[in-house]
Design an enzyme around this catalytic site. Structure first.
Site, PDB file in Angstrom:
ATOM      1  N   GLY A  62     -19.097 -42.415  46.809  1.00  0.00           N
ATOM      2  CA  GLY A  62     -17.735 -42.148  47.279  1.00  0.00           C
ATOM      3  C   GLY A  62     -17.105 -43.425  47.785  1.00  0.00           C
ATOM      4  O   GLY A  62     -17.804 -44.416  48.037  1.00  0.00           O
ATOM      5  N   CYS A  93     -25.592 -44.392  46.190  1.00  0.00           N
ATOM      6  CA  CYS A  93     -24.515 -45.250  46.697  1.00  0.00           C
ATOM      7  C   CYS A  93     -24.098 -44.825  48.112  1.00  0.00           C
ATOM      8  O   CYS A  93     -24.868 -44.962  49.041  1.00  0.00           O
ATOM      9  CB  CYS A  93     -23.354 -45.232  45.689  1.00  0.00           C
ATOM     10  N   HIS A 182     -25.560 -46.741  40.617  1.00  0.00           N
ATOM     11  CA  HIS A 182     -25.235 -45.484  39.918  1.00  0.00           C
ATOM     12  C   HIS A 182     -26.133 -45.314  38.687  1.00  0.00           C
ATOM     13  O   HIS A 182     -25.896 -45.951  37.660  1.00  0.00           O
ATOM     14  CB  HIS A 182     -23.765 -45.483  39.489  1.00  0.00           C
ATOM     15  N   GLU A 184     -26.280 -42.763  36.784  1.00  0.00           N
ATOM     16  CA  GLU A 184     -25.692 -41.845  35.801  1.00  0.00           C
ATOM     17  C   GLU A 184     -24.762 -42.506  34.787  1.00  0.00           C
ATOM     18  O   GLU A 184     -24.384 -41.888  33.794  1.00  0.00           O
ATOM     19  CB  GLU A 184     -24.944 -40.707  36.532  1.00  0.00           C
ATOM     20  N   LYS A 391     -16.625 -28.737  28.392  1.00  0.00           N
ATOM     21  CA  LYS A 391     -16.102 -28.504  27.042  1.00  0.00           C
ATOM     22  C   LYS A 391     -17.208 -28.515  25.970  1.00  0.00           C
ATOM     23  O   LYS A 391     -17.227 -27.661  25.091  1.00  0.00           O
ATOM     24  CB  LYS A 391     -15.065 -29.595  26.722  1.00  0.00           C
TER      25      LYS A 391
END
Length: 536
Positions: A62, A93, A182, A184, A391
């Site tokens: 964040g 993080c 990170h 990801e 989606k």
């Protein structure tokens, strides 16, 4: 109304969202490992977190600093709950800094801020990086200003950045872990492997998140919710989301589902025939097609402002939908009780913004996903079978239910249809007819060239200008059309697609030869930002 996370045949990995731009990505990456993952506001109550009974909790990154008085944090009692239930916690993080700060360590503003690709060095044997990786260097994506300088009791540093800053920490006996980078994002090449190892080997998570199970669970939920005499209505747009949602409901309750498809005169070439054929012949959905071409075009006559067009179209649609519901009530002798909507998970997450984002928790879902602003007296309860899905998962679900693949892969089409692709008055001359023909040639050429699935969205635009040309040895004063094709992940940002010159040459020739009234073709080569994807 959607499936109950507790009934999913996979352990739940819960992400507490503290505002990272990558939070959606963590959720999707974990689901790609066949593990069920949900995202929750980081400041949610302890009860909300514990009710979901997660097997692992991830604290997201964040933009905040733990030192600012209003910086968001997990609820009091969370640490004690995680420890007493042996639930592993991974801070990423800002999440790492929060863990250090709340457990009594020290976080301070870093001497050097670390942004972008960095090299980190694994210093000690650890659960996060298997023993063979001691001394191993890897490239990761950093994005932080603060850094952990004193760790809480029981924690070890297991990796540092080249500058010596803490990059990974752990306290295996308490099951607390932290990554300052990170894992990801694709800029961290070994990140997925680290996540996979952490979830399967360190946490022992069971993978059982399968679309077949999701379908079974959704059908059960719909049957448990909708009474045996109750009826459900659904507005079909011809898009993937509403079609898949309706197909699930139809599987559950059969012909007590009543769908309506509105031809507003703003559809693409043969769209009505093609879509209705898929609904009726392939999916056997009970659909009424309402021909409202005159109704819409009469109201749009002379209107050039795109926002006014949108409002007129929205209002007319609601009138038609309302009339459809009343007609149905007369036929059935009772009001339909439920409305199906193809709301997706990103819409749900976006309508509940993360803490510290400065946005309120307004439940505004994109207008083309629902029948925005339905009459209040309709009092319909919602069925949203896709509200926990992304989606790509909706497409997988559609495939299982034999929705034709060509339909599932269709490019997104805006709610107001061609009204936002004819600049100016849509009823003037034969603008709509010209645009339909041009668009059909463009899209068919893209499909013939094998490019349709590479491009996120492609379409033609009718420009309200005429230009001088020469056709058949005569001077012409005809229309200009523009072609737009973009690549994108989610439509939030987009780049224009680089066609080969030969392709553009062929398409331009085909359009000018086949469509009366067009003598000039241009290509839109603007990215988003600064432009939008649609022209309006």
């Amino acid at each position: 109304m959607a499936m109950d996370p507790k009934r999913v045949k996979s352990d739940l990995v819960l992400i507490l969202d503290f505002g990272s731009q990558y939070t959606h990505l963590i959720t999707r990456r974990i689901r790609s490992l066949s593990i069920f993952s949900l995202c929750l506001n980081g400041t949610s109550s302890l009860q909300t977190i514990t009710d979901l009974n997660p097997s692992v909790v991830i604290l997201s990154g964040g933009p905040h600093s733990v030192h600012t008085p209003d910086s968001p944090s997990f609820p009091d009692g969370f640490i004690q709950w995680a420890q007493s239930n042996a639930v592993p916690v991974l801070g990423i993080c800002y999440g790492l800094q929060l863990l250090v700060h709340r457990l009594g360590g020290e976080v301070r503003v870093g001497n050097t801020q670390e942004y972008g690709r960095m090299e980190i060095h694994v210093e000690n044997q650890s659960a996060l990086f298997p023993s063979a990786k001691v001394g191993h260097n890897q490239i990761v994506w950093m994005s932080h200003g603060d850094e952990a300088v004193t760790l809480p009791s029981g924690f070890n540093v297991v990796a540092r950045s080249q500058q010596g800053a803490v990059a990974a920490i752990e306290n295996p006996s308490a099951k607390f872990y932290g990554l300052q980078y990170h894992p990801e994002v694709t800029h961290t090449p070994e990140g997925m492997e680290t996540l996979r190892h952490f979830l399967f080997d360190v946490c022992g998570v069971a993978a059982g998140w399968k679309m077949e199970d999701v379908l079974e669970e959704e059908i059960k939920v719909i049957n448990d919710t909708v009474g045996p005499e109750e009826h459900v209505i659904c507005a079909l747009s011809g898009g993937v989301d509403s079609t898949v949602a309706a197909t699930i409901v139809h599987k559950a309750i059969g012909n007590r589902l009543h769908c309506v498809f509105v031809d507003n005169g703003l559809l693409r070439y043969k769209e009505r025939e093609r879509v209705m054929e898929t609904f009726e012949k392939d999916l056997h959905l009970p659909v009424v097609c309402v021909d409202a071409v005159d109704q819409f075009l009469t109201k749009l006559k002379g209107v050039t402002d795109p926002e006014v067009k949108r409002k007129i179209i929205g209002k007319e649609f609601i009138c038609i939908f309302d009339a459809f519901a009343q007609e149905l009530e007369k036929k059935l002798g009772s009001k339909p009780s439920y409305l199906v909507q193809g709301t997706l998970y990103p819409d749900v997450i976006e309508s509940c913004p993360p803490p510290g984002s400065g946005r309120t928790h307004s439940h505004t879902i994109k207008s083309h996903h629902n029948v925005g602003g339905l009459p209040k007296d309709m009092k319909l309860k919602l069925i949203e079978p896709l509200k926990l899905l992304f989606k790509d998962e909706v497409r997988q679900l559609g495939k299982i239910m034999d929705v034709p693949e060509g339909f599932l892969k269709r490019h997104p089409f805006p709610g107001p249809g061609l009204a936002v692709r004819v600049l100016g008055d849509v009823t003037e001359g034969n603008a709509l007819e010209i645009l339909r023909q041009v668009d059909e040639i463009f899209i068919q050429s893209i499909k013939d060239a094998g490019l349709y699935d590479v491009i996120w969205q492609a379409f033609a635009v009718f420009l309200p200008i005429r230009s001088v040309g020469v056709q058949g040895d005569q001077r012409t004063h005809s229309h200009v059309v523009a072609l737009r094709a973009v690549t994108s992940h989610d439509g939030m940002t987009a780049d224009w697609y680089y066609f080969e010159h030969k392709f553009l040459d062929d398409v331009s020739r085909k359009i000018c030869n086949a469509v009366r009234g067009v003598n000039r073709v241009v290509q839109d080569i603007t990215s988003k930002p600064p432009s939008t994807i649609e022209w309006e």
